[in-house]
Every structure is written in C-alpha cells, then in structure tokens.
Scaffold this motif. Structure first.
Motif, PDB file in Angstrom:
ATOM      1  N   THR A  12       0.881  -1.163   0.000  1.00  0.00           N
ATOM      2  CA  THR A  12       0.000   0.000   0.000  1.00  0.00           C
ATOM      3  C   THR A  12       0.920   1.215   0.000  1.00  0.00           C
ATOM      4  O   THR A  12       1.904   1.247   0.745  1.00  0.00           O
ATOM      5  CB  THR A  12      -0.875   0.035   1.258  1.00  0.00           C
ATOM      6  N   GLY A  13       0.643   2.197  -0.839  1.00  0.00           N
ATOM      7  CA  GLY A  13       1.531   3.353  -0.922  1.00  0.00           C
ATOM      8  C   GLY A  13       0.762   4.652  -1.079  1.00  0.00           C
ATOM      9  O   GLY A  13      -0.453   4.645  -1.322  1.00  0.00           O
ATOM     10  N   ALA A  14       1.465   5.750  -0.931  1.00  0.00           N
ATOM     11  CA  ALA A  14       0.831   7.072  -1.026  1.00  0.00           C
ATOM     12  C   ALA A  14       1.808   8.088  -1.593  1.00  0.00           C
ATOM     13  O   ALA A  14       3.029   7.927  -1.491  1.00  0.00           O
ATOM     14  CB  ALA A  14       0.352   7.529   0.353  1.00  0.00           C
ATOM     15  N   GLY A  15       1.239   9.130  -2.196  1.00  0.00           N
ATOM     16  CA  GLY A  15       2.047  10.225  -2.696  1.00  0.00           C
ATOM     17  C   GLY A  15       1.293  11.540  -2.599  1.00  0.00           C
ATOM     18  O   GLY A  15       0.065  11.560  -2.438  1.00  0.00           O
ATOM     19  N   VAL A  16       2.042  12.626  -2.679  1.00  0.00           N
ATOM     20  CA  VAL A  16       1.433  13.961  -2.711  1.00  0.00           C
ATOM     21  C   VAL A  16       0.901  14.197  -4.122  1.00  0.00           C
ATOM     22  O   VAL A  16       1.604  13.967  -5.110  1.00  0.00           O
ATOM     23  CB  VAL A  16       2.468  15.043  -2.350  1.00  0.00           C
ATOM     24  N   THR A  17      -0.337  14.621  -4.219  1.00  0.00           N
ATOM     25  CA  THR A  17      -0.942  14.796  -5.542  1.00  0.00           C
ATOM     26  C   THR A  17      -0.360  16.010  -6.267  1.00  0.00           C
ATOM     27  O   THR A  17       0.116  16.968  -5.646  1.00  0.00           O
ATOM     28  CB  THR A  17      -2.462  14.985  -5.431  1.00  0.00           C
ATOM     29  N   ARG A  18      -0.426  15.941  -7.582  1.00  0.00           N
ATOM     30  CA  ARG A  18       0.023  17.067  -8.398  1.00  0.00           C
ATOM     31  C   ARG A  18      -0.787  18.320  -8.084  1.00  0.00           C
ATOM     32  O   ARG A  18      -0.280  19.434  -8.141  1.00  0.00           O
ATOM     33  CB  ARG A  18      -0.145  16.683  -9.873  1.00  0.00           C
ATOM     34  N   ALA A  19      -2.047  18.147  -7.719  1.00  0.00           N
ATOM     35  CA  ALA A  19      -2.933  19.285  -7.473  1.00  0.00           C
ATOM     36  C   ALA A  19      -2.795  19.866  -6.074  1.00  0.00           C
ATOM     37  O   ALA A  19      -3.395  20.903  -5.771  1.00  0.00           O
ATOM     38  CB  ALA A  19      -4.382  18.857  -7.692  1.00  0.00           C
ATOM     39  N   SER A  20      -2.004  19.236  -5.227  1.00  0.00           N
ATOM     40  CA  SER A  20      -1.960  19.651  -3.819  1.00  0.00           C
ATOM     41  C   SER A  20      -1.529  21.111  -3.646  1.00  0.00           C
ATOM     42  O   SER A  20      -0.555  21.551  -4.249  1.00  0.00           O
ATOM     43  CB  SER A  20      -0.990  18.752  -3.047  1.00  0.00           C
ATOM     44  N   LYS A  21      -2.287  21.806  -2.802  1.00  0.00           N
ATOM     45  CA  LYS A  21      -1.946  23.178  -2.441  1.00  0.00           C
ATOM     46  C   LYS A  21      -1.429  23.234  -1.015  1.00  0.00           C
ATOM     47  O   LYS A  21      -1.212  24.311  -0.468  1.00  0.00           O
ATOM     48  CB  LYS A  21      -3.178  24.070  -2.623  1.00  0.00           C
ATOM     49  N   ARG A  73       1.321  21.156   0.235  1.00  0.00           N
ATOM     50  CA  ARG A  73       2.355  20.152   0.017  1.00  0.00           C
ATOM     51  C   ARG A  73       3.067  19.754   1.312  1.00  0.00           C
ATOM     52  O   ARG A  73       3.294  18.576   1.557  1.00  0.00           O
ATOM     53  CB  ARG A  73       3.365  20.699  -0.991  1.00  0.00           C
ATOM     54  N   GLU A  74       3.415  20.708   2.139  1.00  0.00           N
ATOM     55  CA  GLU A  74       4.154  20.377   3.356  1.00  0.00           C
ATOM     56  C   GLU A  74       3.288  19.554   4.304  1.00  0.00           C
ATOM     57  O   GLU A  74       3.751  18.545   4.865  1.00  0.00           O
ATOM     58  CB  GLU A  74       4.624  21.636   4.076  1.00  0.00           C
ATOM     59  N   ALA A  75       2.047  19.954   4.466  1.00  0.00           N
ATOM     60  CA  ALA A  75       1.156  19.199   5.363  1.00  0.00           C
ATOM     61  C   ALA A  75       0.908  17.803   4.816  1.00  0.00           C
ATOM     62  O   ALA A  75       0.862  16.824   5.580  1.00  0.00           O
ATOM     63  CB  ALA A  75      -0.163  19.950   5.531  1.00  0.00           C
ATOM     64  N   ALA A  76       0.778  17.696   3.498  1.00  0.00           N
ATOM     65  CA  ALA A  76       0.563  16.382   2.892  1.00  0.00           C
ATOM     66  C   ALA A  76       1.772  15.479   3.119  1.00  0.00           C
ATOM     67  O   ALA A  76       1.643  14.298   3.437  1.00  0.00           O
ATOM     68  CB  ALA A  76       0.285  16.543   1.398  1.00  0.00           C
ATOM     69  N   THR A  77       2.943  16.057   2.967  1.00  0.00           N
ATOM     70  CA  THR A  77       4.167  15.281   3.194  1.00  0.00           C
ATOM     71  C   THR A  77       4.245  14.813   4.641  1.00  0.00           C
ATOM     72  O   THR A  77       4.655  13.680   4.926  1.00  0.00           O
ATOM     73  CB  THR A  77       5.398  16.132   2.852  1.00  0.00           C
ATOM     74  N   ARG A  78       3.828  15.657   5.564  1.00  0.00           N
ATOM     75  CA  ARG A  78       3.876  15.272   6.987  1.00  0.00           C
ATOM     76  C   ARG A  78       2.970  14.086   7.271  1.00  0.00           C
ATOM     77  O   ARG A  78       3.303  13.220   8.084  1.00  0.00           O
ATOM     78  CB  ARG A  78       3.495  16.467   7.864  1.00  0.00           C
ATOM     79  N   LEU A  79       1.818  14.041   6.611  1.00  0.00           N
ATOM     80  CA  LEU A  79       0.942  12.891   6.837  1.00  0.00           C
ATOM     81  C   LEU A  79       1.594  11.607   6.308  1.00  0.00           C
ATOM     82  O   LEU A  79       1.585  10.569   6.992  1.00  0.00           O
ATOM     83  CB  LEU A  79      -0.407  13.093   6.138  1.00  0.00           C
TER      84      LEU A  79
END
Length: 334
Positions: free
Chosen positions: A253-262, A264-270
């Motif tokens: 199971t994997g995850a990535g930050v979406t291209r549309a993300s506004k 980015r830092e918070a997404a990376t932290r999750l």
C-alpha cells in the motif's frame, strides 16, 4: 465522504505557528478501515492538521483525480498495489516529494525512484493448501503451481485482479518471458474453472476441498482466522496451510502527494507519519498487513511464519504490469 477533525496539538520539532489556523488536507484513499481513521485522528492530535477523507475504489479515485485536474481537493492519494501506483504516476497525478524521513523509513525497493510515491505497508501473496488434497511440502515456489501433479486441483482469481497482475509482472522480471509463458500455460491447465473474482471465496473453496491449492493475499486469510467474517469462515480457514514460496511476492500500500496539492508540506507530513515505525505499524495492523520492515506483532501473521521477499522493486513490477496482463490473457488466464 467522512470528515475526520482533530485538535490543535503541536507536533514534535515542526510546530504550527501560534494563532495560525490549522491546515486541512484532503486524502483520497483506496483503503476503508475504521482503524485508518483513528490514525488520521492521531495525526491531527500531533500536528493540528485536519484530514478530510474520501474513501472509494482505487481505480475510481484515480479517474476522479484525473478528471478534477488542478481543481482537485486531494492532497494525498493512497492506493493499494504497485500497479495502481505506477498507473497514477504515468497519468501525472503525483508530484515528487523530498523528505529525509521518508528516505530513512521507506526501503528503496518500496518507493518510487523519482520520489512520487512511497510504500506504507507490505502485503504478501501466498499459496494456501488443503493438506487433505495436496502435500504442502510439494509447493516450494510459484513455479510448482504449474506441476502436472496439480491438474484439476488449482484455484485462481481472474486476470482482472491487480494482485495477480503484479505477481506475473514479478515472474517476468525474475524468470523472463519464455519461462513465464510456460508457467502460465501449466497453471491454466491445472485450474479448476471458473476463475474466482475475489480472494475470500477462493480460500473457502480450497478449505472445502473444491480445489487443493490456491493463491491469496495473507490478509484475507488473517481476517477469516480472526473471525471477522463469522465463525463459519474462521473454521474453514483453520483447515488451510500457508506456504510462502521462495522468494515470496511482496506488494505494497503506498501514497504520494498529488500534483494538485496546495498543501504540500502538510501532505508530506501525513505520509511521513504513516510511513514512520509507529504510524506504519498501526496502518499495517488495520488490514492484517506487514509493516515496511520486520513482521509486526499481529499474532495471526506471526503464526504464518517468516518469508524471504523477492528482490524485485515495487516500481519494477508496476512498469511490467501491461506486459503481464497481455501474457496472461494470451495464455488462457481470463
């Protein structure tokens, strides 16, 4: 859509500014477990970053994100199986993420070489055997499933299963196309028709003796043994023997930050939290999966024993999926 709200407690080492409104990130996830929501709440408690969660089928989420484009509210995309992560990458749905934590916590073979996605848990596709019909010791590798001794005793899920597609992709890398083609023909000749559409009915069929051997992801059997599907399934699962082929096929199971993300830092932290030893353990246990390293503390998984994982990377498997599907269908694996 389920909104998971948290409280503004500062995370260690990366505090949120005093008085600042907590950020909120959107997460599209192909997983659907209540324990995942508890982990998102823990993330919110530690960081003050709220998680707005949308759970749906993986392929539907990929299509939704693709259609939403730059206007998508999703900051993180969680998918199961390397093939789907590779598909999302090819569609340009992720953006590269540089993170010392992710480089440390996610093994190289379980993440994208361009840092577009990162493994969070491991899942193993194993052979299950009904010992009344097949000697478990006769199965040492996936190649043994093509043995004429198993004629009419093998049950398989259909070729639409992304789990089987990745398994065949791995065999292509390890054994080459001629040997993989011969293996597919041998297995198809052994199959007791029809092909199954999911792993749990297949496991039931092996347990009942409709067939002697099958291939499933370990977490399906673990759910049955835990009694999640009821007492009848628990009793059936107890009849089965798990065989880890050498080497074993491991997916993620994997995850990535979406291209549309506004955000980015918070997404990376999750993603960092979910891939960390503490967060990742909970994410794996939610679905009876293995953590990124080691075997975890799940008593049912520990009962299955240990395994030697193939050295093929998740990225390599994803890139060979199309070839695998064509080969499966050309050789009767419908």
């Amino acid at each position: 859509m389920a909104l998971v709200a948290g409280v503004s407690v500062l995370g260690p080492g990366r505090p949120t500014a005093v008085g600042a409104a907590p950020a909120e990130i959107g997460v599209y996830s192909g997983r659907h477990y209540n324990t995942d929501k508890a982990l998102y709440q823990e993330f919110t408690r530690r960081t003050g970053i709220r998680v707005k969660l949308l759970e749906a089928k993986d392929d539907a989420l990929i299509e939704r994100l693709r259609n939403e484009g730059a206007n998508s509210p999703a900051d993180v995309l969680v998918l199961v199986d390397a093939a789907r992560l590779d598909k999302a990458s090819d569609l340009g749905l992720f953006q590269p993420t540089r993170s010392a934590s992710l480089s440390r916590d996610v093994p190289v073979n379980l993440r994208d070489s361009k840092n577009r996605w990162f493994g969070l848990t491991r899942r193993v596709r194993v052979v299950i055997v009904n010992p009344r019909l097949v000697n478990p010791a006769s199965i040492r590798t996936y190649a043994d499933l093509a043995s004429p001794a198993l004629r009419g005793k093998l049950c398989l899920r259909d070729s639409k299963s992304v789990y089987n597609q990745s398994l065949v992709a791995e065999q292509l890398i390890l054994r080459g196309e001629p040997a993989t083609r011969a293996w597919l023909k041998g297995m198809v000749a052994n199959v007791r028709q029809p092909f199954f559409t999911s792993d749990t009915p297949l496991a039931r069929a092996v347990a009942k003796g409709d067939c002697g051997v099958g291939v499933v992801n370990t977490y399906y059997l673990a759910r049955m043994l835990a009694g999640d599907n009821g007492a009848a399934d628990k009793a059936l699962a107890a009849r089965l023997k798990v065989v880890f082929p050498r080497p074993a096929h491991v997916n993620i199971t994997g995850a990535g930050v979406t291209r549309a993300s506004k955000n980015r830092e918070a997404a990376t932290r999750l993603i960092e939290f979910l891939a960390s030893p503490s967060g990742g353990r909970g994410y794996a246990e939610a679905n009876n999966e293995y953590p990124l390293r080691g075997y975890g503390n799940n008593p049912i998984l520990r009962r299955f024993g240990t395994f030697t994982a193939a050295t093929v990377s998740a990225e390599q498997m994803g890139a060979r999926t199309r070839q695998a599907v064509n080969l499966m269908q050309a050789n009767g694996w419908n």
